[in-house]
Structure formats: structure tokens, C-alpha cells
Design a protein around this motif. Structure first.
Motif, PDB file in Angstrom:
ATOM      1  N   SER A  96      29.444  34.494  26.826  1.00  0.00           N
ATOM      2  CA  SER A  96      30.085  35.871  26.335  1.00  0.00           C
ATOM      3  C   SER A  96      31.125  35.510  25.148  1.00  0.00           C
ATOM      4  N   THR A  97      30.814  36.553  24.202  1.00  0.00           N
ATOM      5  CA  THR A  97      32.142  36.798  23.171  1.00  0.00           C
ATOM      6  C   THR A  97      33.523  36.746  23.756  1.00  0.00           C
ATOM      7  N   GLN A  98      33.455  37.623  24.892  1.00  0.00           N
ATOM      8  CA  GLN A  98      34.878  37.719  25.954  1.00  0.00           C
ATOM      9  C   GLN A  98      34.283  37.425  27.269  1.00  0.00           C
ATOM     10  N   PRO A  99      35.410  37.194  27.936  1.00  0.00           N
ATOM     11  CA  PRO A  99      34.949  37.223  29.541  1.00  0.00           C
ATOM     12  C   PRO A  99      34.912  38.717  30.187  1.00  0.00           C
ATOM     13  N   VAL A 100      33.849  38.646  30.912  1.00  0.00           N
ATOM     14  CA  VAL A 100      33.523  40.106  31.251  1.00  0.00           C
ATOM     15  C   VAL A 100      33.731  40.150  32.589  1.00  0.00           C
ATOM     16  N   SER A 101      34.521  39.264  33.354  1.00  0.00           N
ATOM     17  CA  SER A 101      34.939  39.278  35.015  1.00  0.00           C
ATOM     18  C   SER A 101      36.202  38.573  34.834  1.00  0.00           C
ATOM     19  N   ASP A 102      36.619  38.650  36.179  1.00  0.00           N
ATOM     20  CA  ASP A 102      37.959  38.030  36.389  1.00  0.00           C
ATOM     21  C   ASP A 102      37.534  36.408  36.797  1.00  0.00           C
ATOM     22  N   GLU A 103      36.617  35.897  36.686  1.00  0.00           N
ATOM     23  CA  GLU A 103      36.215  34.568  37.196  1.00  0.00           C
ATOM     24  C   GLU A 103      36.903  33.424  36.085  1.00  0.00           C
ATOM     25  N   SER A 104      36.616  32.322  36.291  1.00  0.00           N
ATOM     26  CA  SER A 104      37.061  31.172  35.551  1.00  0.00           C
ATOM     27  C   SER A 104      36.199  30.830  34.191  1.00  0.00           C
ATOM     28  N   TRP A 105      36.253  31.743  33.476  1.00  0.00           N
ATOM     29  CA  TRP A 105      35.690  31.384  32.238  1.00  0.00           C
ATOM     30  C   TRP A 105      36.180  30.399  31.602  1.00  0.00           C
ATOM     31  N   GLN A 106      35.657  29.777  30.546  1.00  0.00           N
ATOM     32  CA  GLN A 106      36.183  28.538  29.689  1.00  0.00           C
ATOM     33  C   GLN A 106      35.708  28.913  28.436  1.00  0.00           C
ATOM     34  N   PRO A 107      36.604  28.420  27.218  1.00  0.00           N
ATOM     35  CA  PRO A 107      35.977  28.451  25.992  1.00  0.00           C
ATOM     36  C   PRO A 107      34.916  27.575  25.662  1.00  0.00           C
ATOM     37  N   ALA A 108      33.866  28.291  25.095  1.00  0.00           N
ATOM     38  CA  ALA A 108      32.609  27.254  24.688  1.00  0.00           C
ATOM     39  C   ALA A 108      33.116  26.361  23.890  1.00  0.00           C
ATOM     40  N   PRO A 109      32.528  25.056  24.132  1.00  0.00           N
ATOM     41  CA  PRO A 109      32.798  23.803  23.100  1.00  0.00           C
ATOM     42  C   PRO A 109      32.587  24.276  21.802  1.00  0.00           C
ATOM     43  N   PHE A 110      33.421  23.794  21.103  1.00  0.00           N
ATOM     44  CA  PHE A 110      33.843  24.445  19.485  1.00  0.00           C
ATOM     45  C   PHE A 110      33.068  23.719  18.276  1.00  0.00           C
ATOM     46  N   CYS A 111      32.393  24.597  17.424  1.00  0.00           N
ATOM     47  CA  CYS A 111      31.917  23.732  16.379  1.00  0.00           C
ATOM     48  C   CYS A 111      30.989  22.836  16.586  1.00  0.00           C
ATOM     49  N   GLN A 112      30.124  22.952  17.519  1.00  0.00           N
ATOM     50  CA  GLN A 112      28.932  22.245  17.776  1.00  0.00           C
ATOM     51  C   GLN A 112      27.841  22.981  18.603  1.00  0.00           C
ATOM     52  N   LEU A 113      26.572  22.563  18.454  1.00  0.00           N
ATOM     53  CA  LEU A 113      25.574  23.258  18.919  1.00  0.00           C
ATOM     54  C   LEU A 113      25.300  23.018  20.514  1.00  0.00           C
ATOM     55  N   LEU A 114      25.082  23.834  21.345  1.00  0.00           N
ATOM     56  CA  LEU A 114      25.265  23.697  22.606  1.00  0.00           C
ATOM     57  C   LEU A 114      23.723  24.079  23.104  1.00  0.00           C
ATOM     58  N   ALA A 115      23.124  23.500  24.233  1.00  0.00           N
ATOM     59  CA  ALA A 115      21.967  23.883  24.834  1.00  0.00           C
ATOM     60  C   ALA A 115      22.117  23.913  26.499  1.00  0.00           C
TER      61      ALA A 115
END
Length: 257
Positions: free
Chosen positions: A204-223
Motif C-alpha cells: 500500500s502507498t500508506q499503511p492502512v492498519s496499525d500492524e507492522s508495515w515496513q517500507p517496501a524495498p526501494f528502487c528495485q522491482l519486487l515479485a
């Protein structure tokens, strides 16, 4: 800018509470909403060019369970392209092998000449649709060159190459899927987060709950596949930082919508 939300899950995952929290951001992203429930080679696309919080249809839709293994959701803040249905995300279509792809985008393509030909062939006006059409065409070219379907590693390598190049000078936050893998990319800090829990990955662009969201790995494609992050691509280092000149350009474009 727009906001993105996606789910990859091992089993059907009921997403209503997360979707309600996500679509509640539409007061700041009021130019349309979209939802794609994706299964192997099929995508149910629902979207409107109205603010999500004003949509009676979406309110009714969210009152019933939405349980999926793969799902994409989008709320739009228009920068390029008028406020109308044909410019709402997601965009979907099939490649030359019949595999269906579905994409949502948050960002702006300021300059990428390979997209220019699609100005004459796209249905709407957005740079996001042009990105989608270009990805499909490059996939088709690679498939025809091989003379057979590309396997996952080949597709990932192709997308990795394209996105590393396209990210130069452009804001390129993407979620897209072929009904099996959920691909994600961000090159703008603090604009994409993910949460893994119990066989489910949420992005998600922003966390949408109070759970332990982490920044997505940056400047690389993920699958992601079946609720797990299964592959990460090249760290390309083409971070997008909005300049004053780009902001002026966006304001000028938006004033003409």
C-alpha cells in the motif's frame, strides 16, 4: 498523486477492512477509484470517475465480503489525463499468449520517448495507460523472438530491465499482476509499504492498519507469489525527488483538466 493497494495471498483473503481504510483516503484523491479482483487469466475490473467516498456502488460492494488471492485497488489524483472513466485505473489486457495483465500506477512519466507512439493508440489520456501498453508490447516482442512463452525468470528479467530504464527522471510507483505474481516497484521514498502475515502480503502507498508495515524495498522491482516476497531485482538507484520545476509543470497540467 494517486494511491495504490495490492494483495497477494496463498488462500482467499477477506480484504474489506483494509479496502475501507484505503478508500477512505479518497478525500485527498478524489478523481476516481478502481478495484481489480484477479484470478488466473481473468480480472473483474470495477471503477468509476467519482470520489470513492461518494460512490454508492462502492459502498454496496464493500458491504459484502471481498475474498481474493490477488487484488489491486486504486484511488486517483489526476495529473495527466482528464477526470473520466477511461482514465481510471486499473488497466487490463492480454499479451500475445493470452495471459492477462492488470496494472495500477502512482506517479508521472515526465519524459520517456518509447511511450510517445501510444499517444495515438491509447483509449484514454494517461501516462499510466501508456506504461501498461508499452510493457505488454515489449513482452510480446520478447515472446515472438523466443518463439515460445517466457517463463517467470525471463519475464522478470525483462520487466526489471524496462523499469530500471524508465525510472530515470520519472516517478514510477507500480503494482501489476498476471494472475499469479504480484509485481511492485517504487522509486520515491516513503510512498510504498508492505505487510506480510499468515500467508498474505499486502502492499500500500500508506499503511492502512496499525500492524507492522515496513517500507517496501526501494528502487528495485519486487515479485510476490502466494503471500510471499519471492524475488527482488536490480537496485537501480534512480530515486525520484520532486523538483520545483516538476511541481510547476504538474500544477499547469492539473489547471487544464
Amino acid at each position: 498523486m494517486c494511491e495504490l493497494f495490492g494483495i497477494s495471498s496463498q488462500n482467499d483473503f477477506t480484504a474489506n477492512e483494509y479496502l475501507k481504510a484505503f478508500f477512505a483516503h479518497s478525500d485527498f484523491h478524489s478523481h476516481g477509484w478502481g478495484l481489480a479482483c484477479v484470478s488466473r487469466n481473468a480480472a473483474l475490473i470495477e471503477k468509476e470517475s467519482v470520489k470513492a467516498s461518494d460512490s454508492n456502488y462502492l459502498r454496496e460492494r464493500l458491504s459484502q465480503p471481498i475474498a481474493e488471492k490477488l487484488l489491486l485497488a486504486h484511488i486517483r489524483y489526476a495529473t495527466i489525463g482528464n477526470v473520466e472513466y477511461k482514465n481510471c485505473h486499473p488497466f487490463t489486457g492480454k499479451d500475445c499468449t493470452g495471459r492477462r495483465w492488470t496494472l495500477i500506477h502512482n506517479g508521472t512519466i515526465f519524459d520517456y520517448p518509447a511511450l510517445y507512439p501510444y499517444l495515438k493508440t491509447q483509449r484514454g489520456d494517461t501516462d499510466s495507460e501508456r506504461v501498461f501498453l508499452y510493457l505488454i508490447d515489449r513482452l510480446n516482442e520478447a515472446t515472438l523472438k523466443k518463439g515460445a512463452r517466457l517463463h517467470f525468470e525471463e519475464r522478470f528479467r525483462l520487466f526489471d530491465e524496462i523499469i530500471c530504464d524508465m525510472a530515470k527522471g520519472n516517478k514510477l510507483n507500480l503494482l501489476f499482476t498476471d494472475g499469479k505474481y504480484l509485481y511492485a516497484h517504487t522509486n520515491c521514498r516513503e510512498t510504498l509499504y508492505y505487510l506480510e502475515k499468515n500467508g498474505v502480503s499486502l502492499v500500500s502507498t500508506q499503511p492502512v492498519s496499525d500492524e507492522s508495515w515496513q517500507p517496501a524495498p526501494f528502487c528495485q522491482l519486487l515479485a510476490f507469489s502466494k503471500g510471499k516476497l519471492v524475488k527482488a531485482g536490480t537496485e537501480h538507484r534512480h530515486e525520484h525527488i520532486q523538483s520545483e520545476e516538476e511541481m510547476k509543470l504538474l500544477y499547469q497540467i492539473f489547471a487544464n483538466l
